[in-house]
Design a protein around this motif. Structure first.
Motif, mmCIF file in Angstrom:
data_model
loop_
_atom_site.group_PDB
_atom_site.id
_atom_site.type_symbol
_atom_site.label_atom_id
_atom_site.label_comp_id
_atom_site.label_asym_id
_atom_site.label_seq_id
_atom_site.Cartn_x
_atom_site.Cartn_y
_atom_site.Cartn_z
ATOM 1 N N TYR A 115 4.366 10.365 -51.289
ATOM 2 C CA TYR A 115 5.076 10.829 -50.096
ATOM 3 C C TYR A 115 4.676 12.222 -49.633
ATOM 4 C CZ TYR A 115 7.798 6.822 -48.948
ATOM 5 O OH TYR A 115 8.157 5.573 -48.521
ATOM 6 N N GLU A 116 4.129 13.061 -50.483
ATOM 7 C CA GLU A 116 3.665 14.358 -49.982
ATOM 8 C C GLU A 116 2.547 14.183 -48.943
ATOM 9 O OE1 GLU A 116 4.977 17.525 -53.407
ATOM 10 O OE2 GLU A 116 3.028 16.551 -53.634
ATOM 11 N N PRO A 117 1.482 13.451 -49.246
ATOM 12 C CA PRO A 117 0.467 13.253 -48.207
ATOM 13 C C PRO A 117 0.949 12.342 -47.077
ATOM 14 C CG PRO A 117 -0.189 12.134 -50.231
ATOM 15 C CD PRO A 117 1.050 12.919 -50.536
ATOM 16 N N HIS A 118 1.838 11.417 -47.383
ATOM 17 C CA HIS A 118 2.386 10.506 -46.382
ATOM 18 C C HIS A 118 3.083 11.294 -45.268
ATOM 19 C CE1 HIS A 118 4.463 6.622 -45.233
ATOM 20 N NE2 HIS A 118 5.315 7.505 -44.732
ATOM 21 N N GLU A 119 4.017 12.137 -45.659
ATOM 22 C CA GLU A 119 4.758 12.892 -44.645
ATOM 23 C C GLU A 119 3.879 13.918 -43.956
ATOM 24 O OE1 GLU A 119 8.109 15.047 -46.235
ATOM 25 O OE2 GLU A 119 6.896 15.970 -47.789
ATOM 26 N N ALA A 120 2.937 14.495 -44.684
ATOM 27 C CA ALA A 120 2.022 15.462 -44.067
ATOM 28 C C ALA A 120 1.160 14.785 -43.005
ATOM 29 C CB ALA A 120 1.139 16.116 -45.130
ATOM 30 N N ARG A 121 0.695 13.582 -43.290
ATOM 31 C CA ARG A 121 -0.119 12.846 -42.322
ATOM 32 C C ARG A 121 0.706 12.485 -41.093
ATOM 33 N NH1 ARG A 121 -5.231 10.697 -43.622
ATOM 34 N NH2 ARG A 121 -4.937 12.194 -45.305
ATOM 35 N N GLU A 122 1.946 12.068 -41.322
ATOM 36 C CA GLU A 122 2.799 11.757 -40.173
ATOM 37 C C GLU A 122 3.027 13.003 -39.314
ATOM 38 O OE1 GLU A 122 5.356 7.937 -41.792
ATOM 39 O OE2 GLU A 122 6.359 9.882 -41.702
ATOM 40 N N ASP A 123 3.325 14.131 -39.966
ATOM 41 C CA ASP A 123 3.617 15.362 -39.226
ATOM 42 C C ASP A 123 2.413 15.906 -38.474
ATOM 43 O OD1 ASP A 123 6.258 15.337 -40.083
ATOM 44 O OD2 ASP A 123 5.947 16.815 -41.669
ATOM 45 N N THR A 124 1.224 15.775 -39.044
ATOM 46 C CA THR A 124 0.044 16.406 -38.441
ATOM 47 C C THR A 124 -0.811 15.471 -37.603
ATOM 48 O OG1 THR A 124 -1.298 16.030 -40.426
ATOM 49 C CG2 THR A 124 -0.089 18.134 -40.280
ATOM 50 N N ILE A 125 -0.624 14.170 -37.742
ATOM 51 C CA ILE A 125 -1.453 13.229 -36.993
ATOM 52 C C ILE A 125 -0.612 12.214 -36.214
ATOM 53 C CG2 ILE A 125 -3.195 11.401 -37.177
ATOM 54 C CD1 ILE A 125 -4.301 12.910 -39.604
ATOM 55 N N VAL A 126 0.251 11.496 -36.908
ATOM 56 C CA VAL A 126 0.952 10.364 -36.300
ATOM 57 C C VAL A 126 1.866 10.807 -35.158
ATOM 58 C CG1 VAL A 126 2.627 8.514 -36.734
ATOM 59 C CG2 VAL A 126 0.768 8.936 -38.356
ATOM 60 N N PHE A 127 2.734 11.784 -35.401
ATOM 61 C CA PHE A 127 3.686 12.169 -34.361
ATOM 62 C C PHE A 127 3.004 12.880 -33.199
ATOM 63 C CE2 PHE A 127 6.582 11.845 -38.131
ATOM 64 C CZ PHE A 127 7.133 10.634 -37.742
ATOM 65 N N LEU A 128 1.905 13.569 -33.476
ATOM 66 C CA LEU A 128 1.134 14.167 -32.387
ATOM 67 C C LEU A 128 0.484 13.083 -31.531
ATOM 68 C CD1 LEU A 128 -0.556 17.138 -34.269
ATOM 69 C CD2 LEU A 128 1.401 17.223 -32.723
ATOM 70 N N ALA A 129 -0.043 12.056 -32.174
ATOM 71 C CA ALA A 129 -0.657 10.950 -31.434
ATOM 72 C C ALA A 129 0.393 10.205 -30.616
ATOM 73 C CB ALA A 129 -1.360 9.995 -32.399
ATOM 74 N N LEU A 130 1.596 10.069 -31.172
ATOM 75 C CA LEU A 130 2.668 9.398 -30.431
ATOM 76 C C LEU A 130 2.959 10.143 -29.139
ATOM 77 C CD1 LEU A 130 4.845 7.152 -30.339
ATOM 78 C CD2 LEU A 130 6.385 8.800 -31.451
ATOM 79 N N ARG A 131 3.046 11.455 -29.216
ATOM 80 C CA ARG A 131 3.295 12.259 -28.002
ATOM 81 C C ARG A 131 2.190 12.054 -26.966
ATOM 82 N NH1 ARG A 131 6.841 16.130 -27.135
ATOM 83 N NH2 ARG A 131 8.320 16.663 -28.752
ATOM 84 N N ALA A 132 0.984 11.825 -27.426
ATOM 85 C CA ALA A 132 -0.148 11.651 -26.505
ATOM 86 C C ALA A 132 -0.146 10.275 -25.827
ATOM 87 C CB ALA A 132 -1.469 11.861 -27.251
ATOM 88 N N VAL A 133 0.425 9.258 -26.478
ATOM 89 C CA VAL A 133 0.373 7.904 -25.900
ATOM 90 C C VAL A 133 1.671 7.484 -25.211
ATOM 91 C CG1 VAL A 133 -1.381 7.142 -27.563
ATOM 92 C CG2 VAL A 133 1.036 6.662 -28.023
ATOM 93 N N VAL A 134 2.737 8.236 -25.426
ATOM 94 C CA VAL A 134 4.031 7.881 -24.834
ATOM 95 C C VAL A 134 4.365 8.893 -23.733
ATOM 96 C CG1 VAL A 134 6.506 7.646 -25.311
ATOM 97 C CG2 VAL A 134 4.848 6.797 -26.957
ATOM 98 N N PRO A 135 4.662 8.416 -22.537
ATOM 99 C CA PRO A 135 5.054 9.346 -21.462
ATOM 100 C C PRO A 135 6.281 10.172 -21.865
ATOM 101 C CG PRO A 135 4.703 7.133 -20.597
ATOM 102 C CD PRO A 135 4.640 7.026 -22.096
ATOM 103 N N ALA A 136 6.402 11.366 -21.297
ATOM 104 C CA ALA A 136 7.451 12.309 -21.682
ATOM 105 C C ALA A 136 8.847 11.710 -21.585
ATOM 106 C CB ALA A 136 7.354 13.576 -20.835
#
Length: 184
Positions: A115-136
């Motif tokens: 879970y340490e790398p899991h949450e780090a990956r979500e925080d630094t990649i996944v949620f940023l990518a979500l913001r890029a693909v989902v309208p505000a």
């Protein structure tokens, strides 16, 4: 996401449990069980459920991070298995023998390691990518959906109530005082 702060604090609880088990101290079964219960209800059944229902599909529909979301889903499943075993090992009177203590150490260590790398990956990649693909506006709507679900599951105090429970666990283990983690 602020849920990851709760997860990080429970990982500290697990680390303290491992330290005590390795030192041969009495198993802090009640504290570890309470931590695993928070992992189950707040992280797995709530937070991960929302990721699997809303976040990952949005990325996959956009053709983004499909390899990452597949791994994250697998890790969610494996995490649930480790939580099942931690809950079973810490319910009742505690871990009775060396084999049980060793198994609990392995399971909590595996959970932390994943879970340490899991949450780090979500925080630094996944949620940023979500913001890029989902309208505000859709992103704000998702945030409201998540907030509504939080209050439905955990009451009016929601996140704050869960944080209070985590603090109580930390206090019971003597790891609440933030200053104790400062190197001298």
């Amino acid at each position: 996401m602020r849920e990851h702060g709760v997860l990080k604090r429970i990982l500290l609880v697990y680390r303290e449990g491992i330290r005590r088990l390795q030192a041969g101290d009495k198993t802090p079964a009640q504290a570890l069980n309470a931590g695993a219960e928070i992992i189950r209800s707040f992280i797995e059944d709530y937070h991960e459920h929302l990721e699997e229902q809303y976040v990952f599909p949005k990325l996959e529909q956009a053709g983004q991070l499909t390899d990452v979301t597949a791994v994250l889903r697998t890790q969610h499943q494996r995490g649930r298995i480790l939580t099942d075993r931690t809950l079973a090992a810490t319910s009742g009177a505690g871990v009775p023998d060396k084999a049980g203590r060793d198994a609990l150490i392995r399971d909590m260590s595996a959970f932390i390691r994943m879970y340490e790398p899991h949450e780090a990956r979500e925080d630094t990649i996944v949620f940023l990518a979500l913001r890029a693909v989902v309208p505000a506006k859709e992103f704000r709507d998702l945030a409201e959906t998540f907030e509504d679900e939080e209050h439905r599951r955990f009451g009016q105090r929601g996140f704050e109530g869960v944080v209070d429970k985590v603090a109580d666990i930390e206090k019971s283990l003597g790891i609440y005082d933030l200053s104790q983690f400062t190197p001298t």
